[in-house]
Motif scaffolding. Structure first.
Motif, mmCIF file in Angstrom:
data_model
loop_
_atom_site.group_PDB
_atom_site.id
_atom_site.type_symbol
_atom_site.label_atom_id
_atom_site.label_comp_id
_atom_site.label_asym_id
_atom_site.label_seq_id
_atom_site.Cartn_x
_atom_site.Cartn_y
_atom_site.Cartn_z
ATOM 1 N N LYS A 195 37.223 36.632 53.080
ATOM 2 C CA LYS A 195 37.792 37.782 52.392
ATOM 3 C C LYS A 195 37.659 37.726 50.875
ATOM 4 O O LYS A 195 38.110 38.641 50.176
ATOM 5 N N TYR A 196 37.057 36.659 50.352
ATOM 6 C CA TYR A 196 36.930 36.539 48.896
ATOM 7 C C TYR A 196 36.136 37.705 48.323
ATOM 8 O O TYR A 196 35.075 38.072 48.831
ATOM 9 N N VAL A 197 36.672 38.310 47.263
ATOM 10 C CA VAL A 197 36.016 39.436 46.588
ATOM 11 C C VAL A 197 35.623 39.006 45.183
ATOM 12 O O VAL A 197 36.470 38.547 44.406
ATOM 13 N N LEU A 198 34.343 39.130 44.869
ATOM 14 C CA LEU A 198 33.876 38.857 43.513
ATOM 15 C C LEU A 198 34.159 40.098 42.674
ATOM 16 O O LEU A 198 33.561 41.148 42.866
ATOM 17 N N ARG A 199 35.111 39.981 41.754
ATOM 18 C CA ARG A 199 35.594 41.162 41.034
ATOM 19 C C ARG A 199 36.077 40.742 39.653
ATOM 20 O O ARG A 199 36.942 39.888 39.519
ATOM 21 N N PHE A 200 35.489 41.377 38.610
ATOM 22 C CA PHE A 200 35.863 41.047 37.241
ATOM 23 C C PHE A 200 36.751 42.107 36.586
ATOM 24 O O PHE A 200 37.274 41.895 35.499
ATOM 25 N N ARG A 201 36.874 43.298 37.238
ATOM 26 C CA ARG A 201 37.768 44.362 36.770
ATOM 27 C C ARG A 201 37.493 44.768 35.316
ATOM 28 O O ARG A 201 38.414 45.029 34.548
ATOM 29 N N ILE A 202 36.239 44.832 34.939
ATOM 30 C CA ILE A 202 35.891 45.241 33.576
ATOM 31 C C ILE A 202 35.781 46.752 33.455
ATOM 32 O O ILE A 202 36.011 47.328 32.391
ATOM 33 N N MET A 203 35.462 47.417 34.561
ATOM 34 C CA MET A 203 35.232 48.864 34.496
ATOM 35 C C MET A 203 35.593 49.526 35.812
ATOM 36 O O MET A 203 35.735 48.869 36.839
ATOM 37 N N SER A 204 35.750 50.850 35.735
ATOM 38 C CA SER A 204 35.976 51.672 36.911
ATOM 39 C C SER A 204 34.917 52.770 36.917
ATOM 40 O O SER A 204 34.806 53.541 35.955
ATOM 41 N N THR A 205 34.120 52.824 37.969
ATOM 42 C CA THR A 205 33.031 53.796 38.043
ATOM 43 C C THR A 205 33.556 55.221 37.928
ATOM 44 O O THR A 205 34.501 55.596 38.608
#
Length: 239
Positions: A195-205
């Motif tokens: 379930k690991y999600v690679l996510r940096f949360r720098i932007m929102s499309t």
């Protein structure tokens, strides 16, 4: 990220990396880099790749052909009544499906046709046909946005071409697409079923901040391309 950002960033950076590594950049290498920059989004019917490959004119033509086929089945298949009417109704119903669904139907049919009648381009007909059928049933940012998708595509390029420049271009461009999507708030699950999600949360499309990050990344990419391909090296060597 939006399709145009993936196209510019993944293609530009992957080709720049090849140039810096003294790999030969040919037209096939460029084509593979461009295709690979958009390929992970083949599971999204409204993506840049699918929208260009299946434009509205193709969808409208497909709908018209289905209606003509329905009419032909009714009038020419009377001997098989009521099955001819049922088949005609099914064909007519398909014409009113949403464009997203129709694109998936077209991809499935194209995949079947490639597998059945594309033996002259084997094994690409089996690879391409199976891929089109498979991704039609996948959710967006599913299998194509994983390490499995990246490794699978790179292996396909390696085994079918044996050209190091081609499989490097394809693998790098594909990987850069995944890394770009990891910048978003949604991120990507790179190794399911974990379930690991690679996510940096720098932007929102789709947001202002997201668009700003996209244009910034594209600007940096164009700068890297200019430095790599067009800057006069004599400025640094004194030649």
């Amino acid at each position: 990220m939006m399709g145009r950002a993936h196209l510019v960033i993944s293609t530009g950076l992957s080709l720049s990396a090849l140039q810096l590594a003294d790999q030969e950049i040919t037209i096939p290498v460029i084509v593979v880099a461009v295709l690979s920059s958009l390929l992970p989004d083949i599971d999204e019917p409204n993506s840049l790749l699918v929208s260009r490959a299946i434009p509205k004119t193709v969808i409208r033509t497909f709908q018209l052909l289905l209606l003509l086929a329905a009419a032909a089945v009714i009038f020419l298949g009377e001997a098989y009544s009521p099955w001819n009417y049922m088949l005609a109704i099914a064909a007519a119903i398909i014409t009113f499906l949403p464009n997203r669904t129709l694109k998936n139907v077209i991809m499935i049919l194209t995949g079947i046709i490639l597998i059945a009648f594309g033996s002259q381009i084997s094994p690409w007909n089996y690879i391409g046909g199976s891929l089109l059928i498979l991704v039609s049933f996948l959710p967006h940012r599913g299998l194509t946005h994983t390490i499995y998708g990246l490794v699978g595509w790179t292996l396909i390029l390696y085994l079918t071409t044996g050209d190091i420049s081609i499989w490097l271009a394809g693998g790098l461009s594909y990987m850069l697409h995944l890394l770009a999507d990891a910048l978003t708030n949604r991120g990507i699950r790179i190794l399911p079923p974990f379930k690991y999600v690679l996510r940096f949360r720098i932007m929102s499309t789709g947001s202002f901040r997201g668009s700003l990050v996209e244009y910034l990344c594209m600007g940096v990419t164009l700068g890297v391309v200019w430095l790599t391909f067009f800057l006069d090296k004599n400025l640094f060597t004194g030649g």
